[in-house]
Design a protein around this motif. Structure first.
Motif, PDB file in Angstrom:
ATOM      1  N   ASP A 230      78.115  64.131  72.634  1.00 53.45           N
ATOM      2  CA  ASP A 230      77.705  62.763  72.947  1.00 53.45           C
ATOM      3  C   ASP A 230      77.434  61.964  71.671  1.00 53.45           C
ATOM      4  O   ASP A 230      77.810  60.780  71.571  1.00 53.45           O
ATOM      5  CB  ASP A 230      76.448  62.787  73.835  1.00 53.45           C
ATOM      6  N   GLU A 231      76.789  62.614  70.663  1.00 55.15           N
ATOM      7  CA  GLU A 231      76.535  61.918  69.401  1.00 55.15           C
ATOM      8  C   GLU A 231      77.831  61.572  68.673  1.00 55.15           C
ATOM      9  O   GLU A 231      77.979  60.472  68.103  1.00 55.15           O
ATOM     10  CB  GLU A 231      75.634  62.779  68.517  1.00 55.15           C
ATOM     11  N   LEU A 232      78.796  62.566  68.679  1.00 57.55           N
ATOM     12  CA  LEU A 232      80.083  62.295  68.022  1.00 57.55           C
ATOM     13  C   LEU A 232      80.849  61.170  68.733  1.00 57.55           C
ATOM     14  O   LEU A 232      81.487  60.318  68.090  1.00 57.55           O
ATOM     15  CB  LEU A 232      80.925  63.570  67.997  1.00 57.55           C
ATOM     16  N   LYS A 233      80.787  61.173  70.061  1.00 56.17           N
ATOM     17  CA  LYS A 233      81.460  60.097  70.792  1.00 56.17           C
ATOM     18  C   LYS A 233      80.828  58.743  70.482  1.00 56.17           C
ATOM     19  O   LYS A 233      81.514  57.736  70.337  1.00 56.17           O
ATOM     20  CB  LYS A 233      81.395  60.366  72.298  1.00 56.17           C
ATOM     21  N   LYS A 234      79.493  58.763  70.373  1.00 56.20           N
ATOM     22  CA  LYS A 234      78.802  57.522  70.067  1.00 56.20           C
ATOM     23  C   LYS A 234      79.159  57.039  68.670  1.00 56.20           C
ATOM     24  O   LYS A 234      79.423  55.837  68.441  1.00 56.20           O
ATOM     25  CB  LYS A 234      77.292  57.742  70.187  1.00 56.20           C
ATOM     26  N   GLU A 235      79.205  57.985  67.700  1.00 56.07           N
ATOM     27  CA  GLU A 235      79.571  57.610  66.324  1.00 56.07           C
ATOM     28  C   GLU A 235      81.010  57.121  66.264  1.00 56.07           C
ATOM     29  O   GLU A 235      81.338  56.157  65.550  1.00 56.07           O
ATOM     30  CB  GLU A 235      79.367  58.807  65.406  1.00 56.07           C
ATOM     31  N   ALA A 236      81.911  57.811  67.008  1.00 58.00           N
ATOM     32  CA  ALA A 236      83.321  57.390  67.016  1.00 58.00           C
ATOM     33  C   ALA A 236      83.461  56.002  67.630  1.00 58.00           C
ATOM     34  O   ALA A 236      84.267  55.193  67.171  1.00 58.00           O
ATOM     35  CB  ALA A 236      84.151  58.406  67.792  1.00 58.00           C
TER      36      ALA A 236
END
Length: 254
Positions: A230-236
């Motif tokens: 979820d954090e990586l998706k948010k950063e992406a």
């Protein structure tokens, strides 16, 4: 395991190994009753504890309160006893009427067995007195015959009767001893079976605990990975990266 983990992750609950489905209820008179799974021979630590005993007593009282079957209903499964018919007995009916009327009981009349000199000097009174004397004499003759028969055959008859009673006593003692041996055998077999099964139960309990801990660790790892994703998706999304898969299976990083 994966399906179980996914289900646990979706419900956000710590997943433990579920127990096997409950089997059929006990057949026979114990229908709709819970199967007793007590192991008194290997659960001595629990049964010797006063606190556990009090808790068990409270559970038993609570079960009795919630049970639809009362102590008065425990004998309903047995065939009914034959009821004696006292109402239609003529002898008892007459006696009941006498008691209700508060009348004294009827006393047996022994005057006809007594040979007394008549007070009157007529022939009829003497004939009646003679008849009573003959009856009384015959009664004494029969008594003497009974005493002679009792003196001759009584001891042997009592010995035979005592032998019959002794044989009945021996038979009942033998049956009692056989039943006691059967009960002791069943208890020994139960004890041996429970003690032998205790090792398997302990091993299965340890295995269940180990697998439950592994499931908890796997679920925690899955939750951590989901948080990272979820954090990586948010950063992406913040950087404008598109990681949706293309038709050839590769990620689109434009």
């Amino acid at each position: 395991m994966a399906n179980a983990t996914a289900t646990g992750a979706a419900s956000n609950e710590i997943l433990m190994l579920e127990a096997p489905p409950q089997g059929p209820l006990w057949p026979g008179p114990l229908t709709n009753a819970e199967i007793i799974d007590a192991l008194p021979y290997i659960d001595e630590d629990y049964y010797s504890s006063a606190a556990v005993k009090n808790e068990v007593d409270l559970m038993v009282e609570e079960e009795l309160r919630r049970s639809s079957k009362k102590p008065a209903d425990f004998l309903k499964d047995l065939p009914p006893l034959a009821k004696p018919d006292f109402k239609n007995n003529p002898v008892l009916a007459r006696e009941y009427d006498r008691v209700r009327a508060s009348k004294p009981p009827v006393i047996l009349d022994f005057s006809r067995d007594k040979a007394e000199m008549p007070k009157r000097s007529d022939e009829a009174a003497w004939r009646q007195a003679l008849q009573k004397a003959q009856c009384y004499s015959q009664h004494n003759v029969i008594r003497l015959e009974n005493l002679e028969l009792m003196d001759k055959y009584g001891p042997d008859a009592w010995i035979k009767y005592n032998n019959v009673l002794q044989s009945l006593l021996s038979r009942l003692q033998k049956l009692t001893h056989e039943r006691s041996q059967m009960i002791g055998t069943v208890n020994r077999e139960r004890k041996e079976h429970q003690q032998n099964t205790a090792y398997e139960l302990n091993a299965l309990h340890a295995q269940w605990k180990e697998l439950s801990l592994k499931n908890i660790e796997i679920q925690a790892a899955c939750a951590t990975l989901e948080n990272c994703i979820d954090e990586l998706k948010k950063e992406a999304a913040e950087r404008g990266w598109d990681f949706r898969p293309t038709e050839n299976g590769l990620l689109n990083s434009e």
